[in-house]
Design an enzyme around this catalytic site. Structure first.
Site, PDB file in Angstrom:
ATOM      1  N   SER A   1     141.627  28.695 -75.413  1.00 48.67           N
ATOM      2  CA  SER A   1     140.597  27.689 -75.575  1.00 48.67           C
ATOM      3  C   SER A   1     139.205  28.207 -75.247  1.00 48.67           C
ATOM      4  O   SER A   1     138.643  28.992 -75.999  1.00 48.67           O
ATOM      5  CB  SER A   1     140.950  26.471 -74.716  1.00 48.67           C
ATOM      6  OG  SER A   1     140.238  25.338 -75.143  1.00 48.67           O
TER       7      SER A   1
ATOM      8  N   ASP B   1     132.583  38.206 -83.056  1.00 42.97           N
ATOM      9  CA  ASP B   1     131.958  37.937 -84.349  1.00 42.97           C
ATOM     10  C   ASP B   1     130.498  38.383 -84.386  1.00 42.97           C
ATOM     11  O   ASP B   1     129.995  38.797 -85.439  1.00 42.97           O
ATOM     12  CB  ASP B   1     132.035  36.450 -84.678  1.00 42.97           C
ATOM     13  CG  ASP B   1     133.396  36.051 -85.225  1.00 42.97           C
ATOM     14  OD1 ASP B   1     134.289  36.920 -85.284  1.00 42.97           O
ATOM     15  OD2 ASP B   1     133.565  34.881 -85.591  1.00 42.97           O
TER      16      ASP B   1
ATOM     17  N   LYS C   1     144.560  28.214 -78.970  1.00 44.23           N
ATOM     18  CA  LYS C   1     144.251  26.782 -78.868  1.00 44.23           C
ATOM     19  C   LYS C   1     142.830  26.565 -79.379  1.00 44.23           C
ATOM     20  O   LYS C   1     141.863  26.904 -78.718  1.00 44.23           O
ATOM     21  CB  LYS C   1     144.364  26.279 -77.436  1.00 44.23           C
ATOM     22  CG  LYS C   1     144.034  24.793 -77.313  1.00 44.23           C
ATOM     23  CD  LYS C   1     144.139  24.330 -75.878  1.00 44.23           C
ATOM     24  CE  LYS C   1     143.803  22.845 -75.774  1.00 44.23           C
ATOM     25  NZ  LYS C   1     142.396  22.543 -76.093  1.00 44.23           N
TER      26      LYS C   1
END
Length: 448
Positions: free
Chosen positions: A293, A304, A318
């Site tokens: 999470s 990224d 999650k």
């Protein structure tokens, strides 16, 4: 709902933002009213005809729990006790073992042991089952009852019977309860590399603790370190705003995460602000199957944005956001209200974050056989509708020569944590002047 309220928790097993539940109810068709009549008929029959006298509140709570359990693993009803437990998680400390647990088919299953707690020191692993407490069978009870028994006065002892997949027989572990302090961040310097261990995002001061860790590392070294290792292994998640703030610490610009609700237009994006406190130095983020999470938000954002290499093993997966909706002064509804996506538009739901460099934990003698519990293993988990098919990636079957040492061999060499040791050595190589200059140029080009 006003999007400005979306200050949510992305907890592994609990958590979310706090909002007020509006009294408005959407349109309900006649078939739904018939089903509600059916529910009331069952309720009345149980009240009047069940062999023992029943408590109305208990019946209603059971019905609500069943309704929410049919949705996904993270939506639930919070009564007075649950709200107090949430406050304990986010603000205080408790006497216990340091375990995050769930209920699976009537058995208590370990999700993750918190670092430096009795459970972690005893070697309990994610995926272990707790079948008995002090020889008393747990099967068939509730999760709350099991948690209540495991908590207790610091210094008191308790014996857990563990069933570990891959082992032929159960085994007992006797633990001494400790005061579990919810300290979100630890740091140290290893061979000139700053290591920042973030073990939870539950605390509202996690980001401030990371800033303090960076200052402490710089003060200890006397200047900038060679780089940083951000250790997110076995981090079950926590507050979304803390994950965003921690990501922002290491980014100059760019998107950190987007949050998308039921409607196509219900999108909220969060962006970094200028100021990389790590001064552009190399960063490695360590993740494993217990990184979930909020931890995955940080790993995904830095990966990224080409700010860090992610190393270790695939994370938990999650990718949903829970909102705590107040029902009354004492009760609330924790409801999954959105999915989150990394800057490149990836959803980590089910699939998790794949490391740039897969590094097994060779110092764990059971790492090959020990099962990994992930979101995709939970019943009724949300489906990732944009999954990437990794079947096209082929394994040549040849052992990686970097990862052939055994746990015993590593121990003789003084290596207790192979993944961390490998990350620190990689940072040292990345910090070589020529390579450092090349990486700086690559980052500059990537951000133009």
């Amino acid at each position: 709902m006003n999007k400005s309220l979306l200050r949510s928790l992305g907890l592994f097993g609990a958590g979310a933002m706090v909002a007020t539940l509006a009294p408005a109810i959407g349109a309900v068709d006649m078939n739904t009213y018939k089903e509600l009549d059916q529910f009331m008929s069952v309720f009345e029959r149980v009240r009047t005809d069940y062999v023992d006298k029943v408590d109305d509140r208990k019946l209603i709570k059971g019905a609500i729990d069943g309704m929410l359990a049919s949705l996904d693993p993270h939506s639930s009803y919070l009564d007075v006790r649950d709200r107090q437990n949430m406050r304990t998680q986010t603000q205080g400390a408790y006497g216990g073992l340091g375990l995050s647990v769930t209920m699976e088919d009537g058995a208590v299953k370990i999700m993750t042991p918190q670092e430096d707690t009795p459970a972690w020191k005893a070697g309990l692993k994610a995926g272990d089952y707790i079948t008995h407490l002090n020889t008393n069978l747990l099967y068939g009870g509730t999760l709350d009852e099991a948690v209540d028994q495991m908590r207790g006065k610091p210094g008191s002892k308790i014996t857990l019977t563990i069933v570990r997949p891959g082992r032929d027989k159960p085994f007992d572990v006797t633990l001494t309860r400790e005061l579990i302090q919810l300290k979100p961040v630890k740091w140290e310097v290893k061979n000139g590399v700053g290591v920042i261990n973030i073990n939870t995002f539950v605390n509202s001061n996690t980001a401030d603790s990371v800033r303090a860790a960076i200052m402490g590392i710089q003060k200890t070294v006397g200047h900038d370190p060679l780089g940083y290792v951000i250790d997110l292994r076995s981090n079950p998640g926590g507050l979304l705003d803390q994950a965003i703030d921690v990501s922002d610490i290491f980014l100059e610009r760019g998107e950190i995460v987007s949050q998308r609700g039921r409607e196509k237009t219900d999108i909220e994006r969060r962006f970094a602000t200028p100021g990389d406190l790590a001064h552009g130095l190399p960063i490695i983020v360590l993740v494993d199957a217990g990184s979930a999470s909020a931890a995955e938000i940080v790993a995904g954002a830095l990966q990224d944005q080409k700010r860090a290499l992610v190393m270790g093993e695939r994370s938990f997966g999650k990718g949903s956001v829970q909102t705590v909706l107040e029902l009354s002064d004492d009760t609330a509804l924790k409801l999954t209200t959105a999915r989150y996506f990394t800057p490149s538009g990836r959803s980590v739901q089910e699939g998790g974050i794949n490391p740039d460099i897969a590094v097994p934990q060779l110092s764990d003698a059971d790492y090959k056989d020990r099962p990994r519990l992930r979101e995709a293993d939970l019943r009724r988990h949300l489906i990732n509708e944009a999954k990437v098919d990794d079947k096209v990636l082929e394994d040549d079957g040849k052992p990686d020569p970097r990862f052939i040492l055994t746990a015993d061999q590593l121990k003789k060499d003084g290596v207790e944590d192979f993944q961390l040791d490998y990350a620190v050595k990689t940072i040292a190589r990345m910090a070589q002047p020529a390579l450092k200059t090349a990486m700086s140029g690559a980052r500059t080009g990537a951000r133009r």
